[in-house]
Design a protein around this motif. Structure first.
Motif, mmCIF file in Angstrom:
data_model
loop_
_atom_site.group_PDB
_atom_site.id
_atom_site.type_symbol
_atom_site.label_atom_id
_atom_site.label_comp_id
_atom_site.label_asym_id
_atom_site.label_seq_id
_atom_site.Cartn_x
_atom_site.Cartn_y
_atom_site.Cartn_z
ATOM 1 N N ALA A 1 0.136 -22.069 -15.152
ATOM 2 C CA ALA A 1 -0.247 -23.100 -14.195
ATOM 3 C C ALA A 1 -0.269 -22.636 -12.734
ATOM 4 C CB ALA A 1 0.693 -24.307 -14.330
ATOM 5 N N TRP A 2 0.748 -21.890 -12.304
ATOM 6 C CA TRP A 2 0.910 -21.683 -10.864
ATOM 7 C C TRP A 2 -0.167 -20.827 -10.207
ATOM 8 C CZ3 TRP A 2 3.412 -25.049 -8.375
ATOM 9 C CH2 TRP A 2 4.433 -25.759 -9.003
ATOM 10 N N PRO A 3 -0.806 -19.864 -10.879
ATOM 11 C CA PRO A 3 -1.943 -19.183 -10.226
ATOM 12 C C PRO A 3 -3.053 -20.153 -9.838
ATOM 13 C CG PRO A 3 -1.156 -17.888 -12.079
ATOM 14 C CD PRO A 3 -0.440 -19.206 -12.141
ATOM 15 N N PHE B 1 8.627 -36.318 -8.308
ATOM 16 C CA PHE B 1 9.283 -37.539 -8.780
ATOM 17 C C PHE B 1 8.313 -38.398 -9.593
ATOM 18 C CE2 PHE B 1 12.808 -37.983 -5.323
ATOM 19 C CZ PHE B 1 13.391 -36.821 -5.807
ATOM 20 N N ALA B 2 7.051 -38.424 -9.152
ATOM 21 C CA ALA B 2 6.053 -39.268 -9.822
ATOM 22 C C ALA B 2 5.568 -38.648 -11.126
ATOM 23 C CB ALA B 2 4.873 -39.507 -8.890
ATOM 24 N N GLY B 3 6.023 -37.436 -11.436
ATOM 25 C CA GLY B 3 5.628 -36.799 -12.692
ATOM 26 C C GLY B 3 4.314 -36.078 -12.625
ATOM 27 N N LEU B 4 3.822 -35.822 -11.391
ATOM 28 C CA LEU B 4 2.532 -35.152 -11.257
ATOM 29 C C LEU B 4 2.610 -33.700 -11.723
ATOM 30 C CD1 LEU B 4 -0.315 -35.885 -10.147
ATOM 31 C CD2 LEU B 4 0.374 -34.816 -7.999
ATOM 32 N N PHE B 5 3.761 -33.058 -11.554
ATOM 33 C CA PHE B 5 3.948 -31.669 -11.960
ATOM 34 C C PHE B 5 5.430 -31.421 -12.147
ATOM 35 C CE2 PHE B 5 5.163 -31.429 -7.617
ATOM 36 C CZ PHE B 5 5.945 -30.304 -7.471
ATOM 37 N N GLN C 1 0.299 -27.505 -16.953
ATOM 38 C CA GLN C 1 1.636 -27.470 -17.529
ATOM 39 C C GLN C 1 1.718 -28.317 -18.800
ATOM 40 O OE1 GLN C 1 3.964 -28.792 -14.157
ATOM 41 N NE2 GLN C 1 4.691 -26.705 -13.695
ATOM 42 N N ARG C 2 1.116 -29.492 -18.766
ATOM 43 C CA ARG C 2 1.166 -30.378 -19.934
ATOM 44 C C ARG C 2 0.361 -29.817 -21.112
ATOM 45 N NH1 ARG C 2 1.410 -34.075 -15.656
ATOM 46 N NH2 ARG C 2 -0.879 -34.203 -15.458
ATOM 47 N N PHE D 1 -1.698 -31.343 -8.739
ATOM 48 C CA PHE D 1 -2.291 -32.138 -9.819
ATOM 49 C C PHE D 1 -2.876 -31.210 -10.894
ATOM 50 C CE2 PHE D 1 -6.176 -34.036 -11.601
ATOM 51 C CZ PHE D 1 -5.609 -35.105 -12.278
ATOM 52 N N VAL D 2 -3.602 -30.199 -10.438
ATOM 53 C CA VAL D 2 -4.173 -29.228 -11.384
ATOM 54 C C VAL D 2 -3.055 -28.488 -12.105
ATOM 55 C CG1 VAL D 2 -5.554 -27.121 -11.571
ATOM 56 C CG2 VAL D 2 -6.291 -28.972 -10.051
#
Length: 699
Positions: free
Chosen positions: A547-549, A400-404, A541-542, A535-536
């Motif tokens: 990203a997911w590994p 929700f906070a846009g972290l990922f 992603q951005r 966070f990483v």
């Protein structure tokens, strides 16, 4: 109770106890032995049989090797006197019979009619009212040739009681000719052909009695011949599993809790029944509850359906569900949304919610059928599940906070049916602890109804939860009432991270309550590791990178540490007393019985740290100084049962009251046969009014 009229005062109750005790001592004392008594004339009394007379009859002449039947015919002098079954129950005395038969003759177990139940002051008695006959089977040996049947004599000791007093009875017996053996045999409970099976599970005796499903049971009850094995006055539960009747009976708290073999009588109701013998074996699980403690009156089905729908609908305003629903609803208002896509998302979300509710309900029913004492929201009594929910709430907050971004459950614009389905699963799972007042009756009934109807109620609960989003998907005017899409939607999404974050904090607090502070600290370390990994992942992603590994590499060490450390530091807090201005007693059946025996009103409430409704009621109504003063003035005994962690005794008690979970509020008036169940939405005025009725002498 119809016998309550015989107890006008405490003094008369005490007198009855003293007389019953004296009678038992007289029957058991050495001074009553036949060799110490003068020999009376044949058929004459020893102590006396004036309250319930007894006569001995023989069915024809004895023959070597063939069963010969003797009959003991008991005839009360007045309707107020009753006799007892072989196992008299909590009080009373079975008969003691001595016959002068040759040593090579075999005397079998006495065969009784189906007894009746008489409950007096919490004591269960197994009795016979009016004339009754006990048959004694005898197999004569070779000496029958020199022993005439008319030579049979003996002595008998037994007890005659009213609802207030007991008088020992005894007589010398001499066999008589005649007797209505055809009628007497018909009155005795017949032995069923097949052996029953029994098992002792926890604190419950479970018996599987072969009985065709066509046999009607108006008021079933099992009379156990084994002494002090079961709690005679406790409610019994009966289930049908095909042509097998499964009876569940609580064990005697002070008994051995063991048996190598079992015998008893299954009463169908209205004086009919069968005798059974049982060996240790396998007892089926599941089946339809047809009678007993868990067969409390069930409201009409339409009211249960309405309660499930309304209860599910109200769950949408809970802080853990509202952010999910609101963001998905606003997503439907995005520009260019097609009717087909809106309907698809509405149906997918509904499917996810309904499937989750039905799955949880089916798991609950399966666990209960397997003998587990669990109730609704049982998953929140498991520390591991709560830790998983804590991590999930933290991840949703970060999303929700846009972290990922997590495309399959993303709350951003441009959602897909797969994401709506996953969101529905999530919303239903996190909503289960919020059992509101409309859901209480429906969920309680779901534990009593046949499985198809129970699953229907769980499905309707899910439908109620999904209904707002479903309507938005199918009713365009409702979607047009939503705010127009714009940049504000992303800000609103971030704002919704606040209630989800608060939900996460509440779950962290619950984790500490379940497992202790070290347990909660390790869980917090796990959450930090997961958030660091997310966070990483968000940064990658951005940047348009894989990203997911990276998330797995960052979070894996924290997860491995938690899996090792959490079990080692877990400390159950099940017995921790609850802080309250009322200084309540901790619930147990014994504590409740003692509190009720004091003659004071009792207020008993059941709560859990994960129950939102419970905590709201406690803060707004129970933990109020005005309520405490009213309770003190009325002499109310406060008592609390904490169901935060699994407690079989509390679960069983809740089920007996027709409740699937907490909160549950019970008010016991002095002398009342049972409790009054208070609403699930309390007010201080309601509790004060209940108490004032006693302080003012109204009740």
């Amino acid at each position: 109770m119809p016998h309550a009229r015989f107890f006008p005062s405490i003094i008369r109750q005490f007198a009855a106890w003293v007389l019953a005790l004296a009678a038992s001592l007289m029957l058991a004392g050495p001074g009553f032995a036949q060799e110490a008594s003068p020999q009376p004339a044949r058929g004459g009394p020893i102590i006396g049989s004036d309250k319930i007379a007894v006569a001995l009859y023989a069915d024809g002449a004895p023959t070597e090797g063939k069963e010969w039947t003797l009959a003991l015919r008991f005839t009360p002098s007045a309707s107020e006197w009753h006799g007892y079954w072989s196992n008299p129950g909590d009080a009373g005395q079975g008969m003691r019979l001595s016959l002068n038969l040759p040593p090579d003759w075999e005397v079998g177990e006495a065969r009784y009619p189906v007894p009746k139940r008489l409950l007096i002051s919490g004591l269960m008695n197994h009795i016979y009212e009016g004339p009754y006959t006990v048959l004694v089977p005898v197999v004569p040996g070779p000496s029958v040739k020199s022993f005439a049947g008319t030579q049979v004599e003996g002595e008998i000791e037994y007890l005659a009681c009213t609802d207030e007093i007991c008088v020992p009875q005894a007589a010398a017996l001499a066999v008589q000719a005649g007797g209505d053996f055809a009628r007497w045999r018909a009155s005795v409970a017949p032995l069923i052909d097949a052996k029953a099976q029994f098992a002792i599970t926890g604190k419950t005796l479970r018996i599987a009695i072969p009985l065709p499903a066509s046999v009607g049971l108006t008021d079933p009850h099992v009379f156990i011949a084994n002494d002090r094995l079961v709690a005679y006055s406790s409610p019994q539960t009966f289930r049908r599993v095909g042509d097998v009747l499964v009876a569940e009976i609580p064990l005697d708290e002070y008994g051995t809790g063991k048996a190598d073999a079992l015998a008893g009588i299954l009463a169908f109701g209205e004086g009919s029944g069968v005798r059974f013998e049982a060996d240790l074996g396998t007892v089926p699980v599941g089946g339809e509850v047809i009678a007993g403690a868990q067969n409390a009156p069930v409201p009409p089905l339409w009211t249960l359906i309405l309660g499930a729908l309304v209860g599910g609908l109200l769950l949408n305003i809970m802080p853990c569900v509202f952010p999910i629903l609101s963001l998905k609803a606003i997503a439907l208002a995005r520009a260019g949304e097609s009717e087909a896509k809106a309907r698809a998302e509405g149906l997918a979300y509904t499917a996810g919610v309904v499937l989750a509710c039905v799955a949880l309900g089916a798991l609950l029913l399966a666990l209960r059928a397997a003998g587990e004492q669990v109730g609704w929201a049982f998953q929140l009594q498991e520390p591991g599940v709560v830790v998983a929910l804590l991590v999930l709430a933290a991840a949703i907050t970060a999303n929700f906070a846009g972290l990922f971004e997590l495309p399959s459950v993303s709350m951003r614009l441009g959602g897909e049916p797969a994401g709506a389905f996953a969101t529905g699963l999530l919303a239903a799972f996190v909503a289960t602890p919020c059992t509101g007042p409309f859901m209480a009756a429906a969920l309680g009934a779901a534990l009593l109804l046949p499985v198809p109807q129970a699953l229907l109620l769980f499905a309707l609960l899910g439908l109620g939860l999904a209904l707002p989003f479903l309507l938005l998907g199918f009713v365009p005017p409702l979607r047009r009432m939503l705010p127009k899409p714009g940049a504000w939607m992303e800000r609103f999404r971030r704002i919704m991270a606040i209630p989800m974050g608060l939900t996460g904090l509440a779950l962290l607090w619950l984790t500490v309550q379940l497992g202790g502070r070290p347990f909660g600290l390790i869980a917090l370390v796990l959450v930090v590791g997961v958030l660091l990994g997310l966070f990483v992942t968000g940064k990658l992603q951005r940047g348009g990178k894989l990203a997911w590994p990276a998330f797995g590499l960052v979070a894996a060490p924290f997860l491995a540490f938690a899996l090792i450390a959490l079990p080692s530091v877990y400390e159950s807090k099940a017995s921790a007393p609850k802080a309250s201005i009322h200084n309540p007693q901790t619930f147990s059946r014994d504590a409740l019985a003692k509190a009720r025996a004091s003659g004071k009103p009792v207020f008993l409430w059941f709560t859990a740290d994960w129950c939102v409704t419970c905590k709201v009621n406690e803060a707004s109504s129970i933990e109020r100084e005005s309520v405490r003063e009213a309770f003190v003035k009325a002499g109310v005994v406060p008592m609390v049962g904490d169901w935060t962690v699994r407690d079989e005794a509390i679960t069983q008690f809740l089920t007996e009251q027709g409740a699937a979970g907490v909160p549950l509020y019970l008010w016991y008036a002095p002398g009342a046969s049972g409790p009054d169940q208070l609403p699930q939405v309390l007010t201080p005025e309601l509790l004060e009014q209940q108490a004032s009725q006693f302080s003012l002498g109204i009740r």
